[in-house]
Design a protein around this motif. Structure first.
Motif, PDB file in Angstrom:
ATOM      1  N   ASN A  82       0.848  -1.182   0.000  1.00 16.22           N
ATOM      2  CA  ASN A  82       0.000   0.000   0.000  1.00 16.22           C
ATOM      3  C   ASN A  82       0.890   1.240   0.000  1.00 16.22           C
ATOM      4  O   ASN A  82       2.121   1.143   0.001  1.00 16.22           O
ATOM      5  CB  ASN A  82      -0.971  -0.019   1.181  1.00 16.22           C
ATOM      6  CG  ASN A  82      -0.253  -0.146   2.505  1.00 16.22           C
ATOM      7  OD1 ASN A  82       0.918   0.195   2.629  1.00 16.22           O
ATOM      8  ND2 ASN A  82      -0.984  -0.623   3.511  1.00 16.22           N
ATOM      9  N   ALA A  83       0.285   2.390   0.010  1.00 17.73           N
ATOM     10  CA  ALA A  83       1.041   3.640  -0.095  1.00 17.73           C
ATOM     11  C   ALA A  83       1.969   3.837   1.105  1.00 17.73           C
ATOM     12  O   ALA A  83       3.091   4.326   0.946  1.00 17.73           O
ATOM     13  CB  ALA A  83       0.081   4.815  -0.218  1.00 17.73           C
ATOM     14  N   ASP A  84       1.520   3.464   2.289  1.00 13.02           N
ATOM     15  CA  ASP A  84       2.364   3.627   3.483  1.00 13.02           C
ATOM     16  C   ASP A  84       3.633   2.788   3.394  1.00 13.02           C
ATOM     17  O   ASP A  84       4.732   3.256   3.697  1.00 13.02           O
ATOM     18  CB  ASP A  84       1.585   3.254   4.748  1.00 13.02           C
ATOM     19  CG  ASP A  84       0.480   4.251   5.050  1.00 13.02           C
ATOM     20  OD1 ASP A  84       0.619   5.419   4.626  1.00 13.02           O
ATOM     21  OD2 ASP A  84      -0.510   3.856   5.694  1.00 13.02           O
ATOM     22  N   LYS A  85       3.480   1.537   2.960  1.00 16.31           N
ATOM     23  CA  LYS A  85       4.652   0.676   2.834  1.00 16.31           C
ATOM     24  C   LYS A  85       5.627   1.227   1.795  1.00 16.31           C
ATOM     25  O   LYS A  85       6.839   1.214   1.998  1.00 16.31           O
ATOM     26  CB  LYS A  85       4.236  -0.747   2.455  1.00 16.31           C
ATOM     27  CG  LYS A  85       3.589  -1.515   3.588  1.00 16.31           C
ATOM     28  CD  LYS A  85       3.277  -2.927   3.149  1.00 16.31           C
ATOM     29  CE  LYS A  85       2.590  -3.708   4.251  1.00 16.31           C
ATOM     30  NZ  LYS A  85       2.261  -5.063   3.819  1.00 16.31           N
ATOM     31  N   LYS A  86       5.109   1.688   0.676  1.00 17.05           N
ATOM     32  CA  LYS A  86       5.974   2.231  -0.374  1.00 17.05           C
ATOM     33  C   LYS A  86       6.660   3.504   0.101  1.00 17.05           C
ATOM     34  O   LYS A  86       7.833   3.726  -0.172  1.00 17.05           O
ATOM     35  CB  LYS A  86       5.179   2.514  -1.655  1.00 17.05           C
ATOM     36  CG  LYS A  86       5.021   1.328  -2.541  1.00 17.05           C
ATOM     37  CD  LYS A  86       6.376   0.860  -2.996  1.00 17.05           C
ATOM     38  CE  LYS A  86       6.285  -0.432  -3.754  1.00 17.05           C
ATOM     39  NZ  LYS A  86       7.578  -0.965  -4.151  1.00 17.05           N
ATOM     40  N   LYS A  87       5.934   4.352   0.811  1.00 16.56           N
ATOM     41  CA  LYS A  87       6.523   5.589   1.325  1.00 16.56           C
ATOM     42  C   LYS A  87       7.645   5.261   2.307  1.00 16.56           C
ATOM     43  O   LYS A  87       8.723   5.854   2.266  1.00 16.56           O
ATOM     44  CB  LYS A  87       5.453   6.438   1.992  1.00 16.56           C
ATOM     45  CG  LYS A  87       5.906   7.830   2.311  1.00 16.56           C
ATOM     46  CD  LYS A  87       4.687   8.728   2.478  1.00 16.56           C
ATOM     47  CE  LYS A  87       5.060  10.072   1.963  1.00 16.56           C
ATOM     48  NZ  LYS A  87       4.278  10.614   0.934  1.00 16.56           N
ATOM     49  N   ARG A  88       7.417   4.275   3.187  1.00 15.86           N
ATOM     50  CA  ARG A  88       8.435   3.854   4.136  1.00 15.86           C
ATOM     51  C   ARG A  88       9.661   3.294   3.394  1.00 15.86           C
ATOM     52  O   ARG A  88      10.805   3.601   3.731  1.00 15.86           O
ATOM     53  CB  ARG A  88       7.845   2.786   5.064  1.00 15.86           C
ATOM     54  CG  ARG A  88       8.661   2.544   6.304  1.00 15.86           C
ATOM     55  CD  ARG A  88       7.974   1.592   7.298  1.00 15.86           C
ATOM     56  NE  ARG A  88       6.536   1.785   7.405  1.00 15.86           N
ATOM     57  CZ  ARG A  88       5.624   0.831   7.242  1.00 15.86           C
ATOM     58  NH1 ARG A  88       6.008  -0.391   6.953  1.00 15.86           N
ATOM     59  NH2 ARG A  88       4.344   1.074   7.364  1.00 15.86           N
ATOM     60  N   GLN A  89       9.396   2.526   2.359  1.00 18.21           N
ATOM     61  CA  GLN A  89      10.490   1.971   1.566  1.00 18.21           C
ATOM     62  C   GLN A  89      11.286   3.082   0.888  1.00 18.21           C
ATOM     63  O   GLN A  89      12.516   3.038   0.854  1.00 18.21           O
ATOM     64  CB  GLN A  89       9.923   1.002   0.517  1.00 18.21           C
ATOM     65  CG  GLN A  89      10.977   0.303  -0.298  1.00 18.21           C
ATOM     66  CD  GLN A  89      10.372  -0.608  -1.362  1.00 18.21           C
ATOM     67  OE1 GLN A  89       9.191  -0.508  -1.688  1.00 18.21           O
ATOM     68  NE2 GLN A  89      11.190  -1.485  -1.895  1.00 18.21           N
ATOM     69  N   MET A  90      10.598   4.082   0.357  1.00 22.59           N
ATOM     70  CA  MET A  90      11.285   5.197  -0.304  1.00 22.59           C
ATOM     71  C   MET A  90      12.132   5.980   0.693  1.00 22.59           C
ATOM     72  O   MET A  90      13.254   6.395   0.379  1.00 22.59           O
ATOM     73  CB  MET A  90      10.276   6.096  -1.009  1.00 22.59           C
ATOM     74  CG  MET A  90       9.693   5.479  -2.261  1.00 22.59           C
ATOM     75  SD  MET A  90       8.431   6.478  -3.053  1.00 22.59           S
ATOM     76  CE  MET A  90       9.311   7.941  -3.438  1.00 22.59           C
ATOM     77  N   VAL A  91      11.618   6.193   1.899  1.00 24.31           N
ATOM     78  CA  VAL A  91      12.384   6.915   2.920  1.00 24.31           C
ATOM     79  C   VAL A  91      13.647   6.137   3.270  1.00 24.31           C
ATOM     80  O   VAL A  91      14.737   6.715   3.378  1.00 24.31           O
ATOM     81  CB  VAL A  91      11.512   7.167   4.168  1.00 24.31           C
ATOM     82  CG1 VAL A  91      12.345   7.611   5.342  1.00 24.31           C
ATOM     83  CG2 VAL A  91      10.431   8.188   3.863  1.00 24.31           C
ATOM     84  N   LEU A  92      13.514   4.827   3.429  1.00 23.39           N
ATOM     85  CA  LEU A  92      14.688   4.012   3.743  1.00 23.39           C
ATOM     86  C   LEU A  92      15.713   4.064   2.607  1.00 23.39           C
ATOM     87  O   LEU A  92      16.924   4.147   2.853  1.00 23.39           O
ATOM     88  CB  LEU A  92      14.270   2.565   4.012  1.00 23.39           C
ATOM     89  CG  LEU A  92      13.488   2.333   5.300  1.00 23.39           C
ATOM     90  CD1 LEU A  92      12.981   0.894   5.370  1.00 23.39           C
ATOM     91  CD2 LEU A  92      14.348   2.652   6.509  1.00 23.39           C
ATOM     92  N   LEU A  93      15.227   4.031   1.382  1.00 24.53           N
ATOM     93  CA  LEU A  93      16.145   4.118   0.243  1.00 24.53           C
ATOM     94  C   LEU A  93      16.846   5.474   0.199  1.00 24.53           C
ATOM     95  O   LEU A  93      18.051   5.551  -0.070  1.00 24.53           O
ATOM     96  CB  LEU A  93      15.396   3.866  -1.066  1.00 24.53           C
ATOM     97  CG  LEU A  93      14.999   2.422  -1.342  1.00 24.53           C
ATOM     98  CD1 LEU A  93      14.114   2.338  -2.569  1.00 24.53           C
ATOM     99  CD2 LEU A  93      16.231   1.557  -1.515  1.00 24.53           C
TER     100      LEU A  93
END
Length: 136
Positions: A82-93
């Motif tokens: 979902n959007a939250d997981k992708k946003k978290r992944q982008m922040v980590l990247l």
């Protein structure tokens, strides 16, 4: 008459045969090899016992995997994106990119300082050489 099974192209050409006859003999050789190969081919219903055993073992050991193309397939909760997981992944990247860039910058600045020290040492050594030259 020539024994077709044991003659190669060079021997045929050395005998001075016409090209049509050479091609005919070579065609007969290929046909004989093909017949030999087809006679050694196993029956269509033959199954290798090792293959049968491997298939049976795979059937007993393999789990029940759901196909994603199945209309009844439902993505498990832990695999859903979902959007939250992708946003978290982008922040980590972005954080990892930042740390990589900072590490590169640190190495670059260290090399720049090393170069400045080396240049200062070379200047000092050159000055010492000039002093020695003037003394001589």
């Amino acid at each position: 008459e020539i024994d077709v099974s044991k003659v190669n192209l060079e021997e045929l050409e050395a005998q001075g045969l016409p090209k049509a006859d050479i091609r005919k003999i070579l065609r007969q050789q290929r046909q004989a090899r093909w017949q030999q190969l087809m006679s050694s081919k196993p029956d269509d219903r033959y199954e290798d016992p090792a293959d049968v055993a491997a298939i049976e073992e795979a059937d007993t050991m393999m789990g029940d995997y759901k196909l994603k193309t199945d209309p009844d397939y439902v993505v498990p909760e832990h695999l859903r994106i979902n959007a939250d997981k992708k946003k978290r992944q982008m922040v980590l990247l972005e954080e990892s990119i930042y740390t990589i860039k900072m590490a590169f910058n640190d190495r670059f600045l260290a090399l720049r300082e090393l170069k400045a020290r080396i240049r200062a040492n070379i200047k000092a050594d050159n000055a010492r050489v000039q002093e020695i030259n003037q003394e001589l």
